[in-house]
Design a protein around this motif. Sequence first.
Motif, PDB file in Angstrom:
ATOM      1  N   ILE A 123     -43.627  13.643  21.434  1.00 52.99           N
ATOM      2  CA  ILE A 123     -43.155  13.756  20.045  1.00 52.99           C
ATOM      3  C   ILE A 123     -41.694  14.200  20.035  1.00 52.99           C
ATOM      4  N   PHE A 124     -41.372  15.155  20.933  1.00 50.94           N
ATOM      5  CA  PHE A 124     -39.987  15.631  21.030  1.00 50.94           C
ATOM      6  C   PHE A 124     -39.042  14.468  21.347  1.00 50.94           C
ATOM      7  N   ASN A 125     -39.452  13.598  22.275  1.00 50.39           N
ATOM      8  CA  ASN A 125     -38.631  12.432  22.627  1.00 50.39           C
ATOM      9  C   ASN A 125     -38.455  11.497  21.430  1.00 50.39           C
ATOM     10  N   THR A 126     -39.522  11.319  20.631  1.00 46.95           N
ATOM     11  CA  THR A 126     -39.413  10.490  19.419  1.00 46.95           C
ATOM     12  C   THR A 126     -38.408  11.097  18.442  1.00 46.95           C
ATOM     13  N   VAL A 127     -38.471  12.429  18.272  1.00 45.85           N
ATOM     14  CA  VAL A 127     -37.537  13.093  17.360  1.00 45.85           C
ATOM     15  C   VAL A 127     -36.099  12.857  17.823  1.00 45.85           C
ATOM     16  N   ILE A 146     -31.957  22.066   7.013  1.00 42.15           N
ATOM     17  CA  ILE A 146     -32.588  22.625   5.807  1.00 42.15           C
ATOM     18  C   ILE A 146     -34.074  22.250   5.785  1.00 42.15           C
ATOM     19  N   ILE A 147     -34.374  20.998   6.095  1.00 39.37           N
ATOM     20  CA  ILE A 147     -35.769  20.553   5.985  1.00 39.37           C
ATOM     21  C   ILE A 147     -36.630  21.123   7.116  1.00 39.37           C
TER      22      ILE A 147
ATOM     23  N   MET B 122     -39.982  17.046  13.509  1.00 40.27           N
ATOM     24  CA  MET B 122     -39.603  18.227  14.305  1.00 40.27           C
ATOM     25  C   MET B 122     -40.404  19.455  13.866  1.00 40.27           C
ATOM     26  N   ALA B 123     -40.525  19.647  12.536  1.00 38.79           N
ATOM     27  CA  ALA B 123     -41.266  20.799  12.029  1.00 38.79           C
ATOM     28  C   ALA B 123     -42.741  20.708  12.423  1.00 38.79           C
TER      29      ALA B 123
END
Lengths: 180, 193
Positions: A123-127, A146-147, B122-123
């Motif tokens: 998931i980190f790689n996708t981000v 912010i998000i 990310m969150a």
Amino acid sequence: MHILLDLFLTCAKIGVMTFGGGMAMLPILQREVVEKKGWATEDELSDYYAIGQCTPGIIAVNTATFIGQKQKGVIGGIAATLGMVFPSLIIITLLAGLITSFSHLTWIQNAFAGIRVCVCVLIFNTVLKLAKKAIVDRKTVAIFLIIVIASCLTDLSPVVFVLFAAVCGIVIKGLEAKKA
Amino acid sequence: MIYLRLFWEFFQTGLFAVGGGMATLPFLQKMGASTGWFTAGQLADMVAVSESTPGPIGVNMATYVGFTCAGIPGAVIATLGLITPSVIIILIIAALLKNFRDNRYVNAAFYGLRPASSALIMAALLVLASTVFIHVDLARSAGPALTIDFKAVILGVVVLVLTRWVKWTKGLHPIVFILGSAVVGIVFRFAGV
């Protein structure tokens, strides 16, 4: 073969052959839809794919709807889309049932505990991949931060943040256009 | 009526998740937290299975979540809920907006939506990582204790290096790393059982 059945089966075939989703699908679409069936030109397909990426929902589904719509209108769009999701329904339902009935075994639990670590990294790689295209200047860095922070600290639905971000984009670009 | 609720939850996900399959993850995580249908850990397992099987990841995840909540009808309803908004939107675009991509407002909205999509994933990752890498022991008499799971951290660093920097392994399909991590999990008893 009837066109609706053909749309359904061709998209089902593409669905089965898509392994990992997203970009992996484009070469398969090209071969099946452009070369074998002649349902779209290469340019049309890349247009569908690009619009599929910047509309809500799953890119593969969006692209299938476009292809079907062009052949046979609304019904065609629906037939192609149902074809695209049909293999997933069968495969995942079978697997999910299987995994549920073995989930009490200790080695299965240990295996999934290891897999969860791997999933975090994937998931980190996708981000990172998405962020590279999305974060292009200071304003987009600000929207990102912010998000992330607001989403971690509050219970608000992601829907709120999506609407907020769309409004931000329109306002920022509007102000930039006025300045120029 | 769980079927109606499932359809509605996935309809919202399909309508607001922008940026492909993984963009549905934050919506699914919120769904699990607010309904109690599944935990963040279970969702991680579903992501792993969805990445390792044929079919678009977003569709696979919806089917799996639906099945977990309400069996085979749940799987069908969740998947239909997810695709309904995109089918409607695409049909409208195909019929009306010939130059959707060049529309000034669409481009401006996406200038904001793209970083938002990355941020939401990310969150969701941070929530998941906090359960995978950190264990909370609430049963201790001296008050709750936080411990870092060093086995998990080491595996995580190894997978990160292999997927990003090692030339021979970084192009491999995710299923290779998922299966490898499963073996490591079994050998080193990652669940502690």
